[in-house]
Design a protein around this motif. Structure first.
Motif, PDB file in Angstrom:
ATOM      1  N   ALA A  18       0.881  -1.274  -0.003  1.00 46.71           N
ATOM      2  CA  ALA A  18       0.132   0.138   0.258  1.00 46.71           C
ATOM      3  C   ALA A  18       0.791   1.228   0.043  1.00 46.71           C
ATOM      4  CB  ALA A  18      -0.967  -0.018   1.156  1.00 46.71           C
ATOM      5  N   TYR A  28      -5.729   1.043  10.352  1.00 49.19           N
ATOM      6  CA  TYR A  28      -6.659   0.686   9.519  1.00 49.19           C
ATOM      7  C   TYR A  28      -7.415  -0.543   9.913  1.00 49.19           C
ATOM      8  CZ  TYR A  28      -4.152   3.390   6.095  1.00 49.19           C
ATOM      9  OH  TYR A  28      -3.501   4.311   5.288  1.00 49.19           O
ATOM     10  N   GLN A  45     -13.221   1.527   0.895  1.00 47.79           N
ATOM     11  CA  GLN A  45     -11.938   2.048   1.194  1.00 47.79           C
ATOM     12  C   GLN A  45     -11.419   1.295   2.692  1.00 47.79           C
ATOM     13  OE1 GLN A  45     -14.812   3.946   1.157  1.00 47.79           O
ATOM     14  NE2 GLN A  45     -14.630   5.501   2.751  1.00 47.79           N
ATOM     15  N   ASP A  46     -12.100   0.748   3.412  1.00 52.59           N
ATOM     16  CA  ASP A  46     -11.680   0.055   4.540  1.00 52.59           C
ATOM     17  C   ASP A  46     -10.916  -1.111   4.341  1.00 52.59           C
ATOM     18  OD1 ASP A  46     -13.118   1.948   6.248  1.00 52.59           O
ATOM     19  OD2 ASP A  46     -14.990   0.823   6.025  1.00 52.59           O
ATOM     20  N   LEU A  47      -9.938  -1.077   5.040  1.00 50.83           N
ATOM     21  CA  LEU A  47      -9.186  -2.458   5.146  1.00 50.83           C
ATOM     22  C   LEU A  47      -9.895  -3.517   5.465  1.00 50.83           C
ATOM     23  CD1 LEU A  47      -6.275  -3.711   4.841  1.00 50.83           C
ATOM     24  CD2 LEU A  47      -6.121  -3.328   7.342  1.00 50.83           C
ATOM     25  N   TRP A  68      -8.472  -4.684  -2.413  1.00 52.04           N
ATOM     26  CA  TRP A  68      -8.563  -3.410  -1.722  1.00 52.04           C
ATOM     27  C   TRP A  68      -7.881  -2.180  -2.125  1.00 52.04           C
ATOM     28  CZ3 TRP A  68      -4.587  -1.757   2.126  1.00 52.04           C
ATOM     29  CH2 TRP A  68      -4.782  -0.673   2.772  1.00 52.04           C
ATOM     30  N   LEU A  69      -6.758  -2.520  -2.561  1.00 47.56           N
ATOM     31  CA  LEU A  69      -5.898  -1.510  -3.067  1.00 47.56           C
ATOM     32  C   LEU A  69      -6.698  -0.959  -4.603  1.00 47.56           C
ATOM     33  CD1 LEU A  69      -2.317  -2.768  -2.531  1.00 47.56           C
ATOM     34  CD2 LEU A  69      -3.357  -0.981  -1.293  1.00 47.56           C
ATOM     35  N   ARG A  72      -9.058   1.357  -3.367  1.00 40.34           N
ATOM     36  CA  ARG A  72      -8.452   2.720  -2.923  1.00 40.34           C
ATOM     37  C   ARG A  72      -8.068   3.556  -4.009  1.00 40.34           C
ATOM     38  NH1 ARG A  72      -6.398   3.100   2.550  1.00 40.34           N
ATOM     39  NH2 ARG A  72      -4.398   4.073   1.500  1.00 40.34           N
ATOM     40  N   ARG A  75     -10.383   5.957  -5.554  1.00 43.82           N
ATOM     41  CA  ARG A  75     -10.674   7.201  -4.688  1.00 43.82           C
ATOM     42  C   ARG A  75      -9.556   8.141  -4.839  1.00 43.82           C
ATOM     43  NH1 ARG A  75     -14.627   4.015  -3.591  1.00 43.82           N
ATOM     44  NH2 ARG A  75     -15.942   4.441  -2.367  1.00 43.82           N
ATOM     45  N   ARG A  77      -6.011   7.345  -4.143  1.00 43.72           N
ATOM     46  CA  ARG A  77      -5.080   7.266  -3.006  1.00 43.72           C
ATOM     47  C   ARG A  77      -3.785   6.540  -4.117  1.00 43.72           C
ATOM     48  NH1 ARG A  77      -9.751   6.290   0.178  1.00 43.72           N
ATOM     49  NH2 ARG A  77      -9.638   7.713   1.854  1.00 43.72           N
ATOM     50  N   ARG A  79      -1.080   4.040  -5.090  1.00 45.05           N
ATOM     51  CA  ARG A  79      -0.692   2.762  -5.060  1.00 45.05           C
ATOM     52  C   ARG A  79       0.872   2.409  -5.237  1.00 45.05           C
ATOM     53  NH1 ARG A  79      -1.965  -3.202  -7.369  1.00 45.05           N
ATOM     54  NH2 ARG A  79      -1.095  -4.382  -5.813  1.00 45.05           N
TER      55      ARG A  79
END
Length: 84
Positions: A18, A28, A45-47, A68-69, A72, A75, A77, A79
């Motif tokens: 991440a 997280y 976005q939650d782990l 998950w990534l 994210r 959104r 963020r 990587r």
């Protein structure tokens, strides 16, 4: 998919994937577990909660972290590259 193709990652491995500090992954995970205890659904976005616990250490399948990534990234963020 064979198990060897989808290894487990510990908090350090998740952090590296991440591009964050290991402590961030622990934070997280605390948030995730608090949401689940409170009866709240996890947001994309939650782990995700750990796939397993080995001893007292949470571990996730690589495929779980990849998904998950991907959520994210959508959104805004960044990587880190897994080729680092």
């Amino acid at each position: 998919m064979k198990q060897d193709d989808d290894p487990y990652l510990d908090t350090e491995g998740v952090a590296k994937q991440a591009g964050v500090a290991t402590e961030s992954v622990r934070i997280y995970l605390k948030r995730t577990r608090r949401r689940l205890r409170g009866g709240q659904a996890l947001r994309p976005q939650d782990l995700p909660d750990a796939d397993r616990t080995l001893g007292r250490s949470p571990v996730w399948r690589q495929s779980t972290i990849d998904a998950w990534l991907a959520a994210r990234v959508g959104r805004g963020r960044p990587r880190s590259s897994s080729e680092d």
